[in-house]
Design an enzyme around this catalytic site. Structure first.
Site, short mmCIF file in Angstrom:
data_model
loop_
_atom_site.label_atom_id
_atom_site.label_comp_id
_atom_site.label_asym_id
_atom_site.label_seq_id
_atom_site.Cartn_x
_atom_site.Cartn_y
_atom_site.Cartn_z
N GLU A 73 -6.40 6.64 -1.75
CA GLU A 73 -6.31 5.52 -0.81
C GLU A 73 -6.80 4.23 -1.45
O GLU A 73 -6.19 3.16 -1.29
CB GLU A 73 -7.09 5.82 0.48
N HIS A 83 0.84 -1.20 0.00
CA HIS A 83 0.00 0.00 0.00
C HIS A 83 0.87 1.25 0.00
O HIS A 83 0.66 2.18 -0.79
CB HIS A 83 -0.92 -0.02 1.23
N GLU A 84 1.86 1.29 0.88
CA GLU A 84 2.72 2.48 0.98
C GLU A 84 3.59 2.65 -0.28
O GLU A 84 3.77 3.75 -0.77
CB GLU A 84 3.58 2.41 2.24
N HIS A 97 1.54 4.28 -3.02
CA HIS A 97 1.45 5.75 -2.96
C HIS A 97 2.64 6.38 -3.68
O HIS A 97 2.49 7.36 -4.41
CB HIS A 97 1.44 6.24 -1.51
ZN LIG Z 1 -2.52 5.26 2.21
#
Ligand SMILES: [Zn+2]
Length: 278
Positions: free
Chosen positions: A206, A149-150, A153
């Protein structure tokens, strides 16, 4: 002029063509299983190398502060080695999402803080805070979901897009000017770095990071269902502990978990695991 509105309501054709051409390098890969579309074209207003440089400088400032307080885990730390092993499995799949990632000097560090937190700065600089591992008792599969997830980004350049979209609004203006190369380079990290680390992404960013991260972790061999158990743990933690650190910028609710669940069938085959109906 509001740049975000300009993009939303119809930029001039020539400018748009230029931006689309410039953005082609970070398009979703042709073989992507999750449906996230193209990365934002607005991000092209900020040069990628500027924001990566700011991310790297800010990361090293944070590490220096942690080291000075004795909070930076040494290379021999078992949890740090575990994080680095997980990262090394995911990293080979990152350039599919952003060709620039092939030349990033990826780093993973662990900070001995009880905060529930983790991030990946532009340029591939990852930090986990011990609290997210210890207090949530994350499995390797769940760590891979946080990391994916990170990383997503950073790969999808959400910070770059956010700063570009903010460029026409008050407080962010000077930071954007710095990133656009209009200011003094020496001041760049100090001003842009703080902004990067506290940046709150939109709900759509997100969701984008959830899905790209899910696919990255699945391709690296991790169990996609861990995305659901991870966000269930985070939802529970935010109820008992309030919204601090990661929990403040990553609200977990039924919608988030539902979207992940709906996407599990698309990526389960990638991880080489048999679906067991669980
Ligand atoms: Zn996030």
């Amino acid at each position: 002029m509001c740049l975000a509105c300009d993009f939303r309501f119809g930029p001039a054709r020539g400018r748009r063509a230029f931006l689309l051409a410039a953005g082609a390098a970070a398009a979703a890969p042709a073989l992507a299983q999750v449906d996230v579309g193209e990365a934002s074209v607005a991000r092209n207003l900020v040069p990628a190398e500027n924001i990566e440089r700011a991310g790297v400088q800010q990361y090293h400032q944070l590490l220096a502060q942690a080291r000075a307080k004795g909070l930076l885990a040494p290379d021999g730390n078992a949890q740090l080695q575990r994080l680095r092993a997980i990262a090394s499995k995911i990293i080979p799949f990152t350039a599919q999402w952003n060709p620039r990632a092939a030349s990033w000097k990826w780093e993973v560090n662990l900070i001995a803080s009880e905060q529930i937190n983790a991030f990946c700065m532009p340029g591939g600089k990852i930090a986990f805070f011990a609290g997210i591992l210890d207090r949530l008792k994350l499995s390797d599969d769940e760590v891979a979901m946080v990391m994916g997830h990170e990383m997503a980004h950073a790969l999808r350049e959400h910070a770059r897009a956010r700063l570009a979209k903010n460029a026409g609004t008050g407080a962010a203006l000077s930071i954007a000017a710095q990133l656009l190369g209009l200011g003094q380079a020496g001041d760049l990290a100090a001003r842009a770095g703080t902004q990067l680390i506290t940046l709150k992404f939109s709900r759509s960013d997100e969701t984008d990071a959830d899905l790209v991260g899910l696919e990255l972790a699945a391709r690296a061999g991790y169990d996609p269902k861990a995305s659901v158990s991870l966000w269930t743990k985070l939802a529970k933690a935010s109820k008992s502990e309030g919204a601090l650190g990661f929990l403040s910028t990553h609200p977990s609710g039924p919608d988030r978990i539902r979207v992940l669940q709906a996407n599990l069938p698309k990526v389960e085959g990638l991880s080489g695991r048999l679906r067991n109906g669980g």
